[in-house]
Design a protein around this motif. Structure first.
Motif, short mmCIF file in Angstrom:
data_model
loop_
_atom_site.label_atom_id
_atom_site.label_comp_id
_atom_site.label_asym_id
_atom_site.label_seq_id
_atom_site.Cartn_x
_atom_site.Cartn_y
_atom_site.Cartn_z
N GLN A 151 65.32 37.67 36.03
CA GLN A 151 64.10 36.86 36.17
C GLN A 151 64.18 35.66 37.31
OE1 GLN A 151 62.72 34.82 32.66
NE2 GLN A 151 64.58 35.05 31.56
N LEU A 152 63.49 35.73 38.12
CA LEU A 152 63.39 34.99 39.33
C LEU A 152 62.35 33.64 39.33
CD1 LEU A 152 63.67 37.82 41.89
CD2 LEU A 152 65.90 36.84 40.75
N VAL A 153 62.88 32.71 39.37
CA VAL A 153 62.11 31.66 39.42
C VAL A 153 61.71 31.13 40.65
CG1 VAL A 153 61.84 29.17 38.76
CG2 VAL A 153 62.63 30.56 37.00
N HIS A 154 60.56 31.20 41.35
CA HIS A 154 59.83 30.77 42.80
C HIS A 154 59.54 29.41 42.76
CE1 HIS A 154 60.14 35.35 43.60
NE2 HIS A 154 59.58 35.27 42.15
N GLU A 155 59.94 28.66 43.94
CA GLU A 155 59.64 27.36 43.85
C GLU A 155 58.28 26.70 43.93
OE1 GLU A 155 61.61 24.78 43.22
OE2 GLU A 155 63.17 26.15 42.52
N ASP A 156 57.46 27.60 45.20
CA ASP A 156 56.09 27.29 45.63
C ASP A 156 55.51 28.48 45.41
OD1 ASP A 156 57.00 24.79 46.76
OD2 ASP A 156 57.98 25.57 48.34
N VAL A 157 54.51 28.44 44.30
CA VAL A 157 53.54 29.42 43.96
C VAL A 157 52.05 28.83 43.79
CG1 VAL A 157 52.83 31.20 42.18
CG2 VAL A 157 55.37 30.64 42.84
N ALA A 158 51.34 29.52 44.46
CA ALA A 158 49.88 28.89 44.35
C ALA A 158 49.47 29.74 43.16
CB ALA A 158 49.27 29.28 45.62
N VAL A 159 48.43 28.74 42.48
CA VAL A 159 47.91 29.27 41.32
C VAL A 159 46.96 30.66 41.41
CG1 VAL A 159 46.21 27.59 41.15
CG2 VAL A 159 46.76 28.91 38.94
N SER A 160 46.82 31.61 40.88
CA SER A 160 45.97 32.68 41.17
C SER A 160 44.74 32.17 40.25
CB SER A 160 46.59 33.78 40.66
OG SER A 160 45.73 35.10 40.61
N LEU A 161 43.64 31.71 40.81
CA LEU A 161 42.26 31.29 40.18
C LEU A 161 41.34 32.04 40.96
CD1 LEU A 161 41.31 27.90 38.41
CD2 LEU A 161 39.70 29.34 40.12
N ARG A 162 40.50 32.83 40.34
CA ARG A 162 39.23 33.40 40.88
C ARG A 162 38.04 32.96 40.06
NH1 ARG A 162 39.90 38.50 39.58
NH2 ARG A 162 38.01 39.22 38.62
N HIS A 163 37.26 32.45 41.06
CA HIS A 163 35.82 31.80 40.48
C HIS A 163 34.72 33.00 41.04
CE1 HIS A 163 32.69 29.19 40.54
NE2 HIS A 163 32.36 29.56 39.53
N GLU A 164 33.86 33.45 40.31
CA GLU A 164 32.83 34.22 40.52
C GLU A 164 31.47 33.63 39.77
OE1 GLU A 164 35.07 38.57 41.14
OE2 GLU A 164 33.77 38.21 39.45
N SER A 165 30.52 34.06 40.30
CA SER A 165 29.20 33.85 39.69
C SER A 165 28.54 35.11 39.32
CB SER A 165 28.30 33.07 40.69
OG SER A 165 26.70 32.96 40.22
N ALA A 166 28.03 34.78 37.93
CA ALA A 166 27.28 35.86 37.50
C ALA A 166 25.71 35.46 37.03
CB ALA A 166 27.92 36.45 36.08
N HIS A 167 25.11 34.58 37.78
CA HIS A 167 23.87 34.20 37.52
C HIS A 167 22.92 35.26 37.63
CE1 HIS A 167 24.89 29.70 38.76
NE2 HIS A 167 25.68 29.98 37.74
N GLY A 168 22.14 35.44 36.66
CA GLY A 168 21.06 36.25 36.68
C GLY A 168 21.40 37.85 36.33
N LEU A 169 22.76 38.06 36.06
CA LEU A 169 23.31 39.24 35.42
C LEU A 169 23.21 39.48 33.96
CD1 LEU A 169 26.59 39.32 37.71
CD2 LEU A 169 24.23 40.45 38.19
N PRO A 170 23.15 40.72 33.63
CA PRO A 170 22.94 41.02 32.42
C PRO A 170 24.31 40.41 31.44
CG PRO A 170 22.55 43.01 33.42
CD PRO A 170 23.08 42.01 34.51
N ALA A 171 23.87 40.23 30.51
CA ALA A 171 25.37 39.65 29.30
C ALA A 171 26.22 40.65 29.37
CB ALA A 171 24.72 39.25 27.87
N ASP A 172 26.00 42.05 29.12
CA ASP A 172 26.87 42.97 29.13
C ASP A 172 27.80 43.01 30.45
OD1 ASP A 172 25.10 44.23 30.85
OD2 ASP A 172 25.07 46.13 29.64
#
Length: 292
Positions: A151-172
């Motif tokens: 296992q390799l520990v990396h020093e500088d890793v940017a968090v993988s965070l994705r933000h999307e909008s689902a306004h007006g889309l069906p709940a499913d």
């Protein structure tokens, strides 16, 4: 009593000498946590079976007196002195082997929450980034070198965070996107093995999902992560104490213990317990037993 109160999340005064611990909420997870606390702080080996019966404090004390001190190796150097590559724990080796046998298998613990408040995505990303910087396991990938997994520990890793909008889309559709995020496999070599997905379904309603590969976290770890993220999001200037032990240190202590005389006794015990043919459990199933 103080160690026990910390595990049970109760005031020490509530624990009577002859009160069964099951009555105070002791469960299997707490028993494992108590075993680790006793062995780390008192240096005494405790059989997990002695805790799962829910003894009283007096009975537990008598059990500890009857057991020999646990010979643990010296705590390894701090993380800054550790190389960025180190072996896998034995639990990780088992899971890594399963992944090699079935690369398409998904071992993703997922945490999901519904947030009903205005959301500052930048502040949330910054909070997750601080937690990622704080825990080396979340910056880990896995590689095969000279036939051995590392296992390799990396020093500088940017968090993988994705933000999307689902306004007006069906709940499913929102459910479909969350399920797709949860089921997406990880690339153990390329990484990252920790990612976050935020789906805004309204101005003040958001769905947060956090997924990682089981090689680097479990559900207990995720509970700690989300707690720390919550504190840092609410107070960006907050400080968190250093974690007690990084996983690299745990791996080294585990291997040193199993290479010691105490480890030899453990290997011998389980070799005898698991010797012979494995039993075939003919349980009723809905389909034919697969070859693997």
């Amino acid at each position: 009593r103080s160690h026990l109160a910390a595990v049970l999340r109760v005031e020490p005064g509530r624990i009577g000498l002859d009160q069964p611990l099951l009555g105070l909420g002791l469960d299997s997870i707490m028993a494992i946590e108590l075993k680790a606390a006793v062995e780390a702080r008192l240096g005494i080996a405790v059989p997990i079976a002695a805790l799962l019966t829910g003894p009283s404090l007096a009975e537990l004390a008598a059990t500890l007196v009857d057991h020999a001190p646990l010979e643990l190796p010296q705590k390894p150097a701090a993380e800054a002195e550790q190389p960025n590559a180190f072996p896998l724990s034995y639990g990780q080796l088992a899971m890594w082997f399963q992944h090699r046998v079935a690369p398409d298998s998904v071992f993703n613990p997922v945490y999901a929450a519904r947030l009903r408040a205005p959301l500052d995505v930048s502040a949330l990303r910054a909070a997750f980034q601080r937690v990622l910087d704080r825990h080396p396991a979340l910056r880990t990938s896995f590689a095969l070198r000279d036939g051995e997994p590392l296992q390799l520990v990396h020093e500088d890793v940017a968090v993988s965070l994705r933000h999307e909008s689902a306004h007006g889309l069906p709940a499913d559709e929102a459910e479909r996107r969350l399920n797709a995020f949860a089921a997406q496999p990880f690339d153990l070599e390329a990484g990252p093995l920790f990612r976050v997905y935020v789906l805004s379904v309204g101005p003040e309603e958001h769905l947060l999902a956090m997924a990682s590969h089981h090689l680097v976290t479990d559900l207990w770890s995720q509970a700690i992560i989300i707690s720390e993220v919550g504190r840092l999001y609410a107070a960006p200037g907050a400080t968190l104490g250093r974690p007690g032990m990084h996983y690299a240190e745990h791996v080294l202590r585990q291997r040193e213990l199993l290479d010691s005389p105490a480890g030899g006794e453990l290997w011998g015990y389980w070799s005898r317990q698991l010797a012979g043919e494995l039993p075939l459990l003919n349980l009723p199933t809905a389909r034919r037993r697969p070859p693997v």
